[in-house]
Design a protein around this motif. Structure first.
Motif, PDB file in Angstrom:
ATOM      1  N   ALA A  45      -8.348  -3.665   4.457  1.00 38.47           N
ATOM      2  CA  ALA A  45      -8.383  -2.461   3.624  1.00 38.47           C
ATOM      3  C   ALA A  45      -8.967  -1.279   4.397  1.00 38.47           C
ATOM      4  O   ALA A  45      -8.550  -0.135   4.218  1.00 38.47           O
ATOM      5  CB  ALA A  45      -9.198  -2.731   2.355  1.00 38.47           C
ATOM      6  N   VAL A  46      -9.929  -1.582   5.279  1.00 35.91           N
ATOM      7  CA  VAL A  46     -10.507  -0.516   6.115  1.00 35.91           C
ATOM      8  C   VAL A  46      -9.407   0.089   6.986  1.00 35.91           C
ATOM      9  O   VAL A  46      -9.289   1.311   7.115  1.00 35.91           O
ATOM     10  CB  VAL A  46     -11.658  -1.064   7.000  1.00 35.91           C
ATOM     11  N   CYS A  50      -8.164   3.941   6.899  1.00 35.76           N
ATOM     12  CA  CYS A  50      -8.240   4.814   8.070  1.00 35.76           C
ATOM     13  C   CYS A  50      -6.870   5.396   8.429  1.00 35.76           C
ATOM     14  O   CYS A  50      -6.791   6.394   9.137  1.00 35.76           O
ATOM     15  CB  CYS A  50      -8.828   4.059   9.255  1.00 35.76           C
ATOM     16  N   GLY A  51      -5.810   4.787   7.928  1.00 41.94           N
ATOM     17  CA  GLY A  51      -4.467   5.271   8.239  1.00 41.94           C
ATOM     18  C   GLY A  51      -4.039   6.482   7.422  1.00 41.94           C
ATOM     19  O   GLY A  51      -2.877   6.892   7.500  1.00 41.94           O
ATOM     20  N   ASN A  58      -1.241   9.868   7.174  1.00 36.31           N
ATOM     21  CA  ASN A  58      -0.877  10.446   5.877  1.00 36.31           C
ATOM     22  C   ASN A  58      -2.041  11.215   5.256  1.00 36.31           C
ATOM     23  O   ASN A  58      -2.500  10.881   4.180  1.00 36.31           O
ATOM     24  CB  ASN A  58      -0.464   9.321   4.916  1.00 36.31           C
ATOM     25  N   PHE A  59      -2.502  12.214   5.966  1.00 35.05           N
ATOM     26  CA  PHE A  59      -3.708  12.917   5.490  1.00 35.05           C
ATOM     27  C   PHE A  59      -3.385  14.015   4.482  1.00 35.05           C
ATOM     28  O   PHE A  59      -4.265  14.498   3.773  1.00 35.05           O
ATOM     29  CB  PHE A  59      -4.430  13.565   6.685  1.00 35.05           C
ATOM     30  N   ALA A  60      -2.132  14.450   4.419  1.00 34.82           N
ATOM     31  CA  ALA A  60      -1.798  15.667   3.661  1.00 34.82           C
ATOM     32  C   ALA A  60      -2.019  15.496   2.168  1.00 34.82           C
ATOM     33  O   ALA A  60      -2.211  14.381   1.672  1.00 34.82           O
ATOM     34  CB  ALA A  60      -0.347  16.062   3.936  1.00 34.82           C
ATOM     35  N   ASN A  61      -2.003  16.596   1.463  1.00 33.44           N
ATOM     36  CA  ASN A  61      -2.159  16.558   0.013  1.00 33.44           C
ATOM     37  C   ASN A  61      -0.902  15.936  -0.602  1.00 33.44           C
ATOM     38  O   ASN A  61       0.195  16.458  -0.433  1.00 33.44           O
ATOM     39  CB  ASN A  61      -2.350  17.987  -0.506  1.00 33.44           C
ATOM     40  N   THR A 272      -5.755   9.950  -0.953  1.00 40.18           N
ATOM     41  CA  THR A 272      -4.769   9.013  -0.404  1.00 40.18           C
ATOM     42  C   THR A 272      -5.431   7.834   0.306  1.00 40.18           C
ATOM     43  O   THR A 272      -5.020   6.685   0.133  1.00 40.18           O
ATOM     44  CB  THR A 272      -3.857   9.755   0.597  1.00 40.18           C
ATOM     45  N   HIS A 273      -6.460   8.130   1.111  1.00 37.86           N
ATOM     46  CA  HIS A 273      -7.096   7.048   1.887  1.00 37.86           C
ATOM     47  C   HIS A 273      -7.766   6.014   0.983  1.00 37.86           C
ATOM     48  O   HIS A 273      -7.649   4.804   1.213  1.00 37.86           O
ATOM     49  CB  HIS A 273      -8.091   7.627   2.898  1.00 37.86           C
ATOM     50  N   GLN A 274      -8.437   6.481  -0.063  1.00 35.68           N
ATOM     51  CA  GLN A 274      -9.103   5.558  -0.989  1.00 35.68           C
ATOM     52  C   GLN A 274      -8.061   4.696  -1.706  1.00 35.68           C
ATOM     53  O   GLN A 274      -8.263   3.510  -1.940  1.00 35.68           O
ATOM     54  CB  GLN A 274      -9.849   6.339  -2.072  1.00 35.68           C
ATOM     55  N   ILE A 275      -6.977   5.358  -2.083  1.00 36.57           N
ATOM     56  CA  ILE A 275      -5.911   4.674  -2.819  1.00 36.57           C
ATOM     57  C   ILE A 275      -5.239   3.630  -1.932  1.00 36.57           C
ATOM     58  O   ILE A 275      -5.012   2.491  -2.349  1.00 36.57           O
ATOM     59  CB  ILE A 275      -4.897   5.716  -3.353  1.00 36.57           C
ATOM     60  N   ALA A 276      -4.981   4.004  -0.672  1.00 34.55           N
ATOM     61  CA  ALA A 276      -4.355   3.060   0.267  1.00 34.55           C
ATOM     62  C   ALA A 276      -5.291   1.869   0.498  1.00 34.55           C
ATOM     63  O   ALA A 276      -4.852   0.711   0.510  1.00 34.55           O
ATOM     64  CB  ALA A 276      -4.053   3.765   1.584  1.00 34.55           C
ATOM     65  N   GLY A 277      -6.582   2.141   0.645  1.00 38.55           N
ATOM     66  CA  GLY A 277      -7.560   1.065   0.873  1.00 38.55           C
ATOM     67  C   GLY A 277      -7.639   0.138  -0.332  1.00 38.55           C
ATOM     68  O   GLY A 277      -7.649  -1.093  -0.192  1.00 38.55           O
TER      69      GLY A 277
END
Ligand SMILES: *Cc1c(COP(=O)(O)O)cnc(C)c1O
Length: 413
Positions: A45-46, A50-51, A58-61, A272-277
């Motif tokens: 998940a980490v 981080c991705g 995928n950092f964008a809004n 996005t990062h929290q959701i992906a994790g």
């Protein structure tokens, strides 16, 4: 292009985080037995988290659909939503992301209360719920709603009959947890949902402790609202979900107003990062559920046996209908506070629930079960999980035993 590629992290840079994929290795002499308060993140998940952070990822809004960056982030979020909803056998479009189970519980309970206040102003819950439910209900009482707090039996269980007989013509919502965070006792939410389906009330379930550990099948169990918390199943903190069945038809009033994200039910830029994790952690725990459960059962058996030898030991809550990864135990003549403090730098155990003051208070959950005296003030919660080893449990059991014996001797002096 040059800049973007500079920011793409290589696989290897996270290796230092978890040597050999086993977080317990880096702990040296400290043993973490407070998984019910929060779990360490799964390395998988980490990596997923981080991705979604840097320019190359995928950092964008995810709401910036005008460009490709935003579209990719949006896809990442929707992929995560589908993963989580699919594991629950629910519809992806009925799952909304929140900051955690506290917010999900608030949104579910206040949202229904405000949306249906013209229909009735009575809510049913239990006295052994998490504070996120109890304090929300108290707030609603302060603005005119009526709340019935059902009392569990001595083993921490709420019966279907108890719930049904509390329903009045004014009842709009029943809110009950799936697994209790202090005792691990399981409510039969499937049976409750089936019984409540016949009644004209909504059914909300706080599944923060159970999601991923017990199978939840929303296609079989007619639960209207279900709260999730990422950090209870090896995902990140600060992210959770609320499943809202038939979202489009439900008059759920949002807590926040703003940019319209999550169909206006939870506006604010999606992390996005929290959701992906969280999604990666949830998919993982759904695949490892049986293995995790077996592992926890073996650890629980070993620890229970070890602690029982001390004598005058009480295991609180139903010992059959409970999750194995939480053990709530009282040692006669030993206060939970002195035991927790004696072990604080070696073995992390807790009294009832994590509270922000750091003070040890008597548990409202055990109180609601009618437990008092030494058994109430001496109760500690020992909770473990996927990364807890047999050696850690053996060592922790031994240290707890030594401290219990020492404190009992002190009490006799
Ligand atoms: C942890 C927990 C919560 C709160 O979840 P957060 O995501 O930390 O807000 C709510 N209910 C139960 C049963 C919990 O165990």
């Amino acid at each position: 292009m040059k800049y973007a590629s500079l920011h793409i992290p290589s696989e290897g840079i996270y290796d230092w985080l978890i040597p050999n994929n086993n977080p317990s290795i880096i702990l040296a002499n400290r043993i973490y037995l407070d998984y019910a308060a929060t779990t360490p993140m799964a390395p998988e998940a980490v990596k997923a988290l981080c991705g979604s952070l840097t320019l190359g990822d995928n950092f964008a809004n995810p709401a910036s659909l005008q460009h490709n960056f935003g579209e990719r982030a949006h896809e990442r979020v929707e992929n995560a939503r589908t993963k989580i909803a699919t594991c629950l056998k629910g519809k992806p479009s009925d799952l909304i992301f929140t900051s955690g189970a506290t917010e999900s519980n608030n949104l579910a309970i206040k949202g229904i209360a405000l949306g249906y206040r013209n229909k009735g102003q009575h809510i049913i819950t239990s006295a052994s719920e998490h504070k996120a439910v109890l304090d929300t209900c108290k707030y609603l009482e302060s603005i005119g709603f009526g709340v019935t707090y059902l009392r569990p039996d001595m083993k921490g269980k709420i019966s279907v009959d108890q719930v049904l007989s509390a329903i009045t013509s004014k009842t709009i919502l029943v809110s009950l947890m799936h697994v209790n965070n202090e005792t691990g006792v399981i409510n039969d939410i499937h049976q409750l949902a089936k019984a409540l389906e016949q009644k004209d009330v909504f059914f909300h379930v706080d599944a923060a402790q159970s999601a991923g550990k017990l199978s939840i099948d929303l296609s079989e169990s007619p639960i209207d609202l279900l709260s999730l918390s990422g950090h209870k199943f090896y995902g990140p903190k600060g992210i959770g979900g609320l499943y809202v069945r038939n979202r489009k038809k439900l008059n759920l009033i949002p807590l926040f107003h703003g940019g319209g994200q999550e169909h206006g039910l939870r506006p604010g830029t999606l992390p996005t990062h929290q959701i992906a994790g969280m999604a990666t952690a949830f998919e993982l725990i759904n695949n490892t559920r049986d293995a995790d459960y077996k592992h926890a059962t073996a650890l629980a058996r070993a620890l229970t046996e070890q602690l029982s030898k001390l004598g005058d030991v009480y295991f609180n809550g139903d010992q059959e209908q409970k999750l194995p990864n939480i053990i709530n135990v009282s040692f006669e003549q030993v206060s939970s506070e002195s035991l927790i403090i004696a072990l604080r730098d070696e073995v992390a155990i807790a009294s009832g629930s994590a509270c922000n003051s750091g003070a040890v208070e008597a548990s409202h959950v055990l109180r609601s079960m009618g437990i008092e005296g030494d058994r109430l003030y001496g109760a500690v919660r020992i909770s473990f999980g996927r990364y807890t080893t047999v050696d850690e449990i053996t060592w922790a059991g031994q240290r707890i035993g030594e401290e219990v014996t020492r404190l009992r001797e002190l009490a006799l002096e």
